[in-house]
Enzyme design. Structure first.
Site, short mmCIF file in Angstrom:
data_model
loop_
_atom_site.label_atom_id
_atom_site.label_comp_id
_atom_site.label_asym_id
_atom_site.label_seq_id
_atom_site.Cartn_x
_atom_site.Cartn_y
_atom_site.Cartn_z
N LYS A 139 0.98 -1.32 0.14
CA LYS A 139 0.41 -0.27 0.14
C LYS A 139 1.22 0.95 -0.02
O LYS A 139 0.58 2.17 -0.63
CB LYS A 139 -1.09 -0.16 1.41
CG LYS A 139 -2.22 -1.11 1.04
CD LYS A 139 -3.53 -0.22 1.74
CE LYS A 139 -4.48 -0.82 2.07
NZ LYS A 139 -4.96 -2.66 1.46
N LYS A 162 -3.86 -10.97 -7.62
CA LYS A 162 -5.40 -12.27 -6.60
C LYS A 162 -6.77 -11.84 -6.99
O LYS A 162 -6.76 -10.15 -7.50
CB LYS A 162 -4.83 -12.50 -5.51
CG LYS A 162 -4.81 -11.24 -4.33
CD LYS A 162 -5.22 -12.16 -2.88
CE LYS A 162 -5.24 -10.86 -2.01
NZ LYS A 162 -6.22 -11.84 -0.57
N LYS A 215 -11.72 -8.12 -3.45
CA LYS A 215 -13.05 -7.48 -3.58
C LYS A 215 -12.74 -5.74 -3.03
O LYS A 215 -13.39 -5.37 -3.74
CB LYS A 215 -13.53 -8.02 -2.12
CG LYS A 215 -13.05 -8.01 -0.58
CD LYS A 215 -13.80 -8.16 0.19
CE LYS A 215 -13.56 -9.50 1.19
NZ LYS A 215 -12.19 -9.16 2.36
P1 ATP Z 1 -9.50 -9.06 -0.37
O1 ATP Z 1 -7.51 -9.26 -1.61
O2 ATP Z 1 -10.29 -9.46 -1.42
O3 ATP Z 1 -9.74 -7.96 -0.02
P2 ATP Z 1 -8.08 -10.36 1.58
O4 ATP Z 1 -6.97 -11.43 1.33
O5 ATP Z 1 -7.15 -9.19 1.73
O6 ATP Z 1 -9.60 -10.11 0.60
P3 ATP Z 1 -10.07 -11.89 3.82
O7 ATP Z 1 -11.79 -11.83 2.52
O8 ATP Z 1 -9.92 -11.84 5.48
O9 ATP Z 1 -9.01 -10.74 3.01
O10 ATP Z 1 -9.64 -12.70 2.70
C1 ATP Z 1 -10.29 -14.55 3.74
C2 ATP Z 1 -8.96 -15.56 3.25
O11 ATP Z 1 -8.94 -15.93 2.43
C3 ATP Z 1 -7.42 -15.29 3.41
O12 ATP Z 1 -6.80 -16.20 3.83
C4 ATP Z 1 -7.11 -15.07 2.08
O13 ATP Z 1 -5.68 -15.37 2.16
C5 ATP Z 1 -7.58 -15.59 1.37
N1 ATP Z 1 -8.07 -15.28 0.27
C6 ATP Z 1 -8.67 -13.96 -0.34
N2 ATP Z 1 -8.43 -14.15 -1.81
C7 ATP Z 1 -8.06 -14.90 -1.96
C8 ATP Z 1 -7.87 -15.49 -3.43
N3 ATP Z 1 -7.86 -14.48 -4.51
N4 ATP Z 1 -7.68 -16.81 -3.49
C9 ATP Z 1 -7.35 -17.46 -2.71
N5 ATP Z 1 -7.49 -17.29 -1.04
C10 ATP Z 1 -7.64 -15.78 -0.48
#
Ligand code: ATP
Ligand code: LTN
Length: 331
Positions: free
Chosen positions: A111, A193, A196
């Protein structure tokens, strides 16, 4: 029975990556492990949030935990803020984390590198709170996507540091990274990846997406000119990502079998089959979501979950406060 704990931070609507990388594994594990699955709502506010949208996302997240198959009779499902010990141990962990360690965490570094302005102190110290989330419950394993491995490793370092300084306080947990689904990539940029926080809606299939919309996103996924369904993440990242999605949705079906099925066929056929799998899963989840949201299961689940979680977390917090010398009266 070994204990497992994990959480999701619903800064937006949950998507296929959250499902395949996290939720689906939680569901698979709940029979074999004593599972603690929480909603990391304190972590959401490390970045600015619109309160009404955040409330909706939190509610949907709990409903989706249940809709995806987490069973409150088997797993303890709770909201982080319903267990005050998280914030309290989070502060204690923060006092035991070095600035250098926090500065090395990629989530903050990324970030900062993007030049984002006004990053909060909460975002910087987030890994210390995550360590507290975990260590309060002495889990053996923490299932996460591979982007979170670094945070679980820091948690281990902090547990070892505090055990060394104050005696045996915490179990040192292991991260558990699923081989398939560990990182589902964006459909329109397979080098990033699926997320959201991504501004481009086309790259991300949300669990509550209308089925037609979801199908369109899969059919529009970026691929390549090789015209060959082959698992090669380096040279064919788009196809490899779709193969990951298909394999995860079909009980970890081997990539070789998928290659065999689509030998000599066009990408259109392959994408249609992936879209069928995705829509089938989404439909099942959405039907269950609609049932959950119109019942009292949500409230019941959270209040029972909070009671169970508080019992464990408060005892651990007491033990820690006593060991570090900040508690003087027997409770
Ligand atoms: P985002 O990037 O969507 O905001 P995040 O990883 O920051 O997601 P969480 O929603 O808390 O935050 O993620 C929950 C779990 O899902 C974590 O263990 C993360 O590693 C996994 N996860 C999130 N996005 C992916 C993805 N694209 N592929 C696999 N696992 C994911
Ligand atoms: N940092 C994680 C969410 C999270 C978590 C946790 C995961 C917060 N606390 C404890 C496992 C265990 C994320 O951004 N996905």
């Amino acid at each position: 029975m070994k204990r497992m704990l994990s959480g999701i931070k619903p800064t937006g609507q949950l998507h296929l990556g959250s499902y395949l990388g996290a939720l689906k594994h939680f569901v698979d594990y709940q029979d074999e492990y004593e599972m603690y699955a929480f909603i990391a709502n304190l972590h959401c506010i490390t970045v600015p949030q619109d309160p009404a949208t955040l409330q909706k996302n939190l509610k949907d997240c709990v409903a989706l935990y249940l809709a995806c198959g987490l069973d409150p009779k088997k797993a303890t499902i709770f909201l982080q803020t319903d267990v005050k010990a998280h914030a309290q141990l989070g502060y204690i962990m923060c006092c035991h984390t070095y600035m250098g360690e926090l500065s090395r965490m990629t989530q903050f570094k990324d970030k900062q590198a993007k030049g984002e302005k006004n990053l909060s102190g909460g975002l910087y110290t987030y890994p210390s709170l995550m360590a507290a989330d975990i260590l309060l419950y002495d889990p053996d394993y923490v299932p996460v996507g591979d982007d979170q491995k670094q945070h679980v490793e820091l948690t281990r370092d902090l547990a070892i540091r505090m055990n060394h300084r104050y005696g045996d306080l915490f179990k040192v947990p292991e991260p558990l990274i699923g081989k398939v689904g560990a990182r589902i990539m964006s459909l329109n940029d397979p080098s990033k990846k699926m997320s959201k926080s991504d501004n481009n809606d086309k790259g991300c299939v949300y669990l509550l997406d209308d089925l037609k919309k979801a199908r369109k996103k899969i059919m529009g996924a970026v691929t390549d000119n090789f015209a060959n369904v082959h698992y090669d993440p380096e040279n064919q990242p788009g196809i490899a990502n779709l193969m990951q999605i298909m394999s995860s949705l079909e009980d970890n079906r081997p990539f070789g079998e998928i290659e065999e099925q689509f030998k000599g066929k066009g990408y259109g056929d392959f994408k249609r089959a992936v879209a069928d799998d995705v829509c089938h899963t989404l439909e099942t989840i959405q039907n269950r979501y609609n049932e959950v949201i119109s019942s009292d299961l949500l409230e019941k689940t959270l209040s029972e979950g909070a009671a169970r979680a508080n019992a464990i977390a408060n005892a651990k917090l007491d033990k820690v406060q006593r060991a570090i010398g900040i508690e003087i009266i027997d409770k």
